[in-house]
Design a protein around this motif. Structure first.
Motif, PDB file in Angstrom:
ATOM      1  N   SER A  37      22.979 -45.420  -7.320  1.00 45.68           N
ATOM      2  CA  SER A  37      21.685 -45.440  -6.654  1.00 45.68           C
ATOM      3  C   SER A  37      20.688 -44.629  -7.472  1.00 45.68           C
ATOM      4  O   SER A  37      20.909 -43.438  -7.731  1.00 45.68           O
ATOM      5  CB  SER A  37      21.816 -44.839  -5.254  1.00 45.68           C
ATOM      6  N   GLU A  38      19.591 -45.273  -7.877  1.00 47.45           N
ATOM      7  CA  GLU A  38      18.564 -44.559  -8.652  1.00 47.45           C
ATOM      8  C   GLU A  38      17.987 -43.399  -7.835  1.00 47.45           C
ATOM      9  O   GLU A  38      17.714 -42.329  -8.372  1.00 47.45           O
ATOM     10  CB  GLU A  38      17.451 -45.515  -9.069  1.00 47.45           C
ATOM     11  N   LYS A  39      17.819 -43.636  -6.547  1.00 46.32           N
ATOM     12  CA  LYS A  39      17.268 -42.589  -5.672  1.00 46.32           C
ATOM     13  C   LYS A  39      18.177 -41.363  -5.681  1.00 46.32           C
ATOM     14  O   LYS A  39      17.707 -40.231  -5.840  1.00 46.32           O
ATOM     15  CB  LYS A  39      17.118 -43.144  -4.252  1.00 46.32           C
ATOM     16  N   GLN A  40      19.493 -41.577  -5.546  1.00 45.96           N
ATOM     17  CA  GLN A  40      20.445 -40.468  -5.566  1.00 45.96           C
ATOM     18  C   GLN A  40      20.499 -39.818  -6.945  1.00 45.96           C
ATOM     19  O   GLN A  40      20.583 -38.598  -7.066  1.00 45.96           O
ATOM     20  CB  GLN A  40      21.842 -40.949  -5.162  1.00 45.96           C
ATOM     21  N   PHE A  41      20.468 -40.631  -7.998  1.00 48.49           N
ATOM     22  CA  PHE A  41      20.509 -40.117  -9.367  1.00 48.49           C
ATOM     23  C   PHE A  41      19.366 -39.133  -9.614  1.00 48.49           C
ATOM     24  O   PHE A  41      19.573 -38.011 -10.060  1.00 48.49           O
ATOM     25  CB  PHE A  41      20.441 -41.274 -10.367  1.00 48.49           C
ATOM     26  N   PHE A  42      18.146 -39.569  -9.310  1.00 44.42           N
ATOM     27  CA  PHE A  42      16.987 -38.722  -9.571  1.00 44.42           C
ATOM     28  C   PHE A  42      16.916 -37.526  -8.608  1.00 44.42           C
ATOM     29  O   PHE A  42      16.422 -36.462  -8.968  1.00 44.42           O
ATOM     30  CB  PHE A  42      15.696 -39.545  -9.570  1.00 44.42           C
TER      31      PHE A  42
END
Length: 106
Positions: A37-42
């Motif tokens: 998940s990009e949201k979790q990554f960032f």
């Protein structure tokens, strides 16, 4: 979230962030390719950067006497060898390091 849970998650995300950085891909492309998940990554990138910054600002950092006390983030620090050119300049300007650090695998 309790301290131990946070530490386990932080170590997990530190590994993910390092894998992404070492891939040579853009962060968003790497996340998509690996089902992250990009949201979790960032989110975790921001959290870990903030924690690293706060730790660097602490003038009374504890001395670590045992490598077992290091977190995954601290263990992931690495150094790169810098190669000098093969052609030597004149003797007056030859580089003489004050310190040479070498690492040996255990």
């Amino acid at each position: 979230m309790d301290k131990i849970t946070h530490q386990v998650r932080a170590e997990h995300w530190a590994r993910i962030l390092n894998e992404c950085m070492n891939s040579g891909m853009s962060k968003t492309a790497w996340c998509r390719a690996n089902g992250i998940s990009e949201k979790q990554f960032f989110y975790w990138q921001r959290i870990l950067r903030r924690e690293a910054y706060e730790a660097s600002q602490n003038p009374s950092l504890p001395a670590v006497t045992d490598a077992g006390q290091l977190s995954a983030v601290q263990k992931s620090v690495s150094f790169a060898e810098i190669k000098l050119p093969a052609v030597l300049p004149d003797a007056s300007s030859v580089f003489h390091p004050d310190l040479v650090v070498t690492a040996r695998e255990k």
